[in-house]
Design a protein around this motif. Structure first.
Motif, PDB file in Angstrom:
ATOM      1  N   MET A  16       0.836  -1.196   0.000  1.00  0.00           N
ATOM      2  CA  MET A  16       0.000   0.000   0.000  1.00  0.00           C
ATOM      3  C   MET A  16       0.875   1.252   0.000  1.00  0.00           C
ATOM      4  O   MET A  16       2.017   1.235   0.463  1.00  0.00           O
ATOM      5  CB  MET A  16      -0.903  -0.017   1.239  1.00  0.00           C
ATOM      6  N   HIS A  17       0.318   2.345  -0.522  1.00  0.00           N
ATOM      7  CA  HIS A  17       0.988   3.634  -0.456  1.00  0.00           C
ATOM      8  C   HIS A  17       0.057   4.654   0.181  1.00  0.00           C
ATOM      9  O   HIS A  17      -1.057   4.859  -0.295  1.00  0.00           O
ATOM     10  CB  HIS A  17       1.403   4.118  -1.845  1.00  0.00           C
ATOM     11  N   ASN A  18       0.511   5.273   1.267  1.00  0.00           N
ATOM     12  CA  ASN A  18      -0.233   6.329   1.954  1.00  0.00           C
ATOM     13  C   ASN A  18       0.606   7.594   2.001  1.00  0.00           C
ATOM     14  O   ASN A  18       1.364   7.817   2.952  1.00  0.00           O
ATOM     15  CB  ASN A  18      -0.599   5.904   3.386  1.00  0.00           C
ATOM     16  N   GLU A  19       0.503   8.425   0.976  1.00  0.00           N
ATOM     17  CA  GLU A  19       1.123   9.745   1.032  1.00  0.00           C
ATOM     18  C   GLU A  19       0.192  10.675   1.803  1.00  0.00           C
ATOM     19  O   GLU A  19      -1.017  10.681   1.583  1.00  0.00           O
ATOM     20  CB  GLU A  19       1.356  10.283  -0.381  1.00  0.00           C
ATOM     21  N   THR A  20       0.762  11.462   2.716  1.00  0.00           N
ATOM     22  CA  THR A  20      -0.040  12.359   3.551  1.00  0.00           C
ATOM     23  C   THR A  20       0.042  13.814   3.117  1.00  0.00           C
ATOM     24  O   THR A  20      -0.715  14.645   3.616  1.00  0.00           O
ATOM     25  CB  THR A  20       0.420  12.284   5.015  1.00  0.00           C
ATOM     26  N   SER A  21       0.992  14.162   2.251  1.00  0.00           N
ATOM     27  CA  SER A  21       1.267  15.547   1.881  1.00  0.00           C
ATOM     28  C   SER A  21       1.623  16.382   3.109  1.00  0.00           C
ATOM     29  O   SER A  21       1.389  17.582   3.145  1.00  0.00           O
ATOM     30  CB  SER A  21       0.063  16.164   1.153  1.00  0.00           C
TER      31      SER A  21
END
Length: 703
Positions: free
Chosen positions: A412-417
């Motif tokens: 999974m990829h969770n970019e939060t900015s």
């Protein structure tokens, strides 16, 4: 096997504060000697010696608190205690299968002579290769909740040492390393030039990051860092260029304070690793040993792995993270209009899955799968992603089923900015989605300014956020690869699901900027990797002509060096970062990536010099097979290797992946050659490394 000897417990009260100045308390372990003293002003201090020579001169200790700006003097020594520990423990994964934890501990008990008469303990652990120490605030009547405004820990060097440093930036570790004397440290030109780094906050031009690697003129290697960073800001170092004194500089919060604590409590460990051999610095397990044992009882689900991913193609501009050109590009029904460039589409992802299944790669990462990328960066916006809604062309269930049928895991990829508050509100939802579709690992990202606004990537609030995410991932049986966090401090022992971090200038900078110089990868093991594994994303095979619109852009390594990085830059989550078609063009070279292990029973640092060269051999977990990586900087080099680490009496089949005679990182980086031969423990090899080059060896037991 654990042995603990508590052999001195002494409580002594002194009528004068300077008694210990005349007779310092000392602890010696092999070549390392620590001395502790309290001077006439009641200031606690320490000095460090290596092989009977000064390594750190008298260095003061203490704090400024919000309600006591001089909590660094006026102390008296009211007691000491010593004990020895000698034990072995087994990491869940790592560079070796067993780690020895052998130290002598000195605890000094201090109390203010006047005012509130508050108490402070300092715990020193002296190892054969260095010292760790931390402050402990005992439970007491006059110290409950308190605010640290400054930490005054000093590391007073004996001379103008050679140093390998990056700027003391509150929000980024992604700088190119500068090599200079202490007297030459000035990060302002470096920060100003680093326009390829999105967020830069470096207010002190004479501050540098840890781990800081140093070398004295007489050949003493010194590494300064910290261990077990929790509930406290990251420590940077302010350099006095005239006295060569380094002083702790903590990353502040939004209102300028450093840490909010509640006694009883303690700081992270401050670590100093020492040796007259560079190889010993890389072999040290001091930082890991200062971290607490695993908080996760059942670790059977934690599995090191290699992966490919829909990632590099976005970095080089072949495809995009976003589904539409921009957030306003919508049709009459208000739906985003596809640009046709979206990389995370079902058909493309299946191509990566097929490639992984054919090539002994266990997993596939997909970035840009979820909505929000049209407006994700640069606006300090809180609600960017919801971490569960896929774009229309990403069939999350279909892809998960397809991968499972081929024995491939999805990452999974969770970019939060940078919006940590938004991520925390949705952690349970995000991780339930991973569990639903069988994702065993997640890559997180924090590109941009941090929210809560005014906080920094390396401040106390975010340090705790990263730990909360690691714990939440563990609760859901998910492994973690964190990008843009603070640099690691050995917490992979406490949270073994926290497999890797970026926290440094990785291979991606070769995709969109001037890249990384040839010496970069010879410095990283002595700096960034001292605290833990790095997701450097090695394995780029197309080294020139990969960036549309920038024909002159290239990596500053040879292809053989890219292979060697799988051994020299350790990570239990290791990416084969290039495009499948670039690997398919060189199947013989890709065989090394397919074969190389990511978990090890033993590691031998065969030769090393920061900034120049490095050669490491590692034994694959549960096998008799070895893999070796050798790299150099911008200079050509011939290295002579003795394979005496192999088991005596055994025969091995070696495959050597090396630079071709005409290889050069700048003019001919993709030229390589293979050689196969029988080897034993008595074999000696001469390897010729091209400028910016390397060599990789697969050494397997003969059948």
């Amino acid at each position: 096997m654990k042995k603990v000897f508590a052999y001195i417990v002494a409580l002594s009260f002194f009528n004068v504060a300077y008694a210990q100045e005349k007779s310092p308390v000392s602890v010696t372990m092999n070549k390392v000697k620590l001395e502790f003293m309290v001077d006439q002003a009641g200031q606690p201090a320490y000095a460090l010696f290596y092989n009977q020579k000064p390594a750190l001169k008298k260095s003061f200790l203490g704090f400024s608190l919000a309600d006591d700006s001089t909590f660094y003097k006026g102390f008296k020594l009211i007691g000491t205690a010593k004990k020895q520990v000698d034990e072995n423990w087994k990491p869940v994964w790592g560079e070796v299968s067993t780690i020895r934890n052998h130290y002598e501990e000195l605890t000094v008990h201090l109390q203010q002579q006047s005012g509130l008469q508050r108490k402070l303990d300092i715990i020193f652990r002296v190892f054969e290769d260095g010292v760790g120490f931390r402050y402990e605030f005992p439970k007491q009547e006059n110290l409950n909740y308190f605010i640290v405004t400054d930490e005054h820990t000093e590391f007073t060097l004996t001379g103008d040492h050679k140093s390998f440093w990056i700027p003391g930036d509150y929000d980024s570790n992604e700088y190119i390393y500068t090599t200079s004397k202490i007297s030459g440290i000035d990060n302002q030109p470096v920060v100003n030039a680093a326009t390829d780094i999105a967020v830069r906050t470096a207010p002190d031009r004479y501050s540098v990051q840890t781990p800081l690697m140093l070398k004295s003129d007489d050949g003493l290697y010194i590494n300064i860092h910290e261990a077990a960073l929790l509930n406290y800001p990251a420590m940077q170092l302010h350099a006095d260029r005239g006295t060569y004194k380094l002083t702790a500089s903590l990353v502040p919060d939004a209102v300028g304070n450093k840490a909010y604590l509640n006694a009883p409590c303690h700081t992270p460990w401050r670590t100093i690793i020492l040796s007259d051999k560079a190889t010993d610095i890389l072999s040290s397990k001091l930082i890991l040993n200062l971290n607490d044992p695993s908080l996760i009882e059942n670790t059977s689900w934690i599995k090191p792995m290699k992966f490919v991913g829909v990632w590099w193609e976005m970095q080089i501009g072949k495809s995009t993270w976003s589904y539409a050109k921009n957030r306003d590009d919508k049709d009459a029904d208000g739906k985003l209009i596809p640009s046709g460039l979206h990389g995370a589409n079902t058909q493309n992802v299946k191509r990566y899955i097929d490639f992984a299944a054919k090539n002994n790669i266990q997993a596939v990462l997909v970035e840009g799968w979820n909505t929000g990328w049209e407006d994700w960066f640069g606006n300090w916006k809180e609600n960017v992603f919801d971490f569960v809604t896929p774009y229309p062309d990403f069939d999350i269930k279909g892809i998960s089923d397809y991968a499972a049928a081929k024995g491939i895991k999805m990452i999974m990829h969770n970019e939060t900015s940078g919006s940590a508050t938004n991520y925390e509100r949705q952690l349970d939802t995000a991780y339930r989605l991973m569990n639903k579709y069988g994702y065993p690992a997640v890559k997180t990202g924090y590109v941009g300014k941090i929210i809560p606004r005014g906080e920094h990537h390396d401040g106390q609030w975010m340090v705790q956020h990263y730990a909360r995410v690691a714990q939440k991932a563990a609760d859901h049986l998910v492994m973690l690869d964190a990008h843009e966090p603070n640099r690691p401090t050995g917490l992979q022992r406490t949270y073994p699901n926290w497999m890797a971090s970026e926290s440094g200038r990785g291979n991606e900078y070769n995709a969109f900027s001037t890249g990384n110089p040839p010496a970069h990868e010879t410095i990283l093991p002595f700096t960034r990797l001292m605290g833990g594994p790095m997701d450097y994303t090695p394995g780029i095979f197309k080294l020139k002509g990969y960036a549309p619109g920038n024909a002159g852009r290239q990596l500053h390594t040879t292809l053989a060096k890219q292979l060697a990085l799988y051994v020299t830059l350790y990570s239990p989550l290791q990416m084969a970062a290039d495009l499948p078609e670039n690997y398919e063009a060189h199947p013989d070279a890709f065989q090394f990536i397919s074969d190389v292990a990511v978990d090890w029973d033993d590691t031998k640092i065969l030769e090393a010099e920061p900034g120049d060269y490095l050669t490491i051999a590692r034994k694959a977990k549960g096998t008799g097979d070895w893999f070796l990586g050798a790299i150099t900087n911008e200079n050509r080099r011939t290295t002579s290797l003795n394979l005496n680490f192999l088991e005596k009496g055994k025969s091995y089949d070696a495959t050597i992946y090396m630079d071709a005679p005409n290889a050069d990182w700048k003019t001919n980086p993709e030229a390589y050659q293979l050689k196969k031969m029988k080897v034993t423990s008595s074999t000696k090899l001469n390897l010729k490394l091209a400028a910016g080059g390397g060599a990789a060896l697969s050494i397997k037991l003969s059948k």
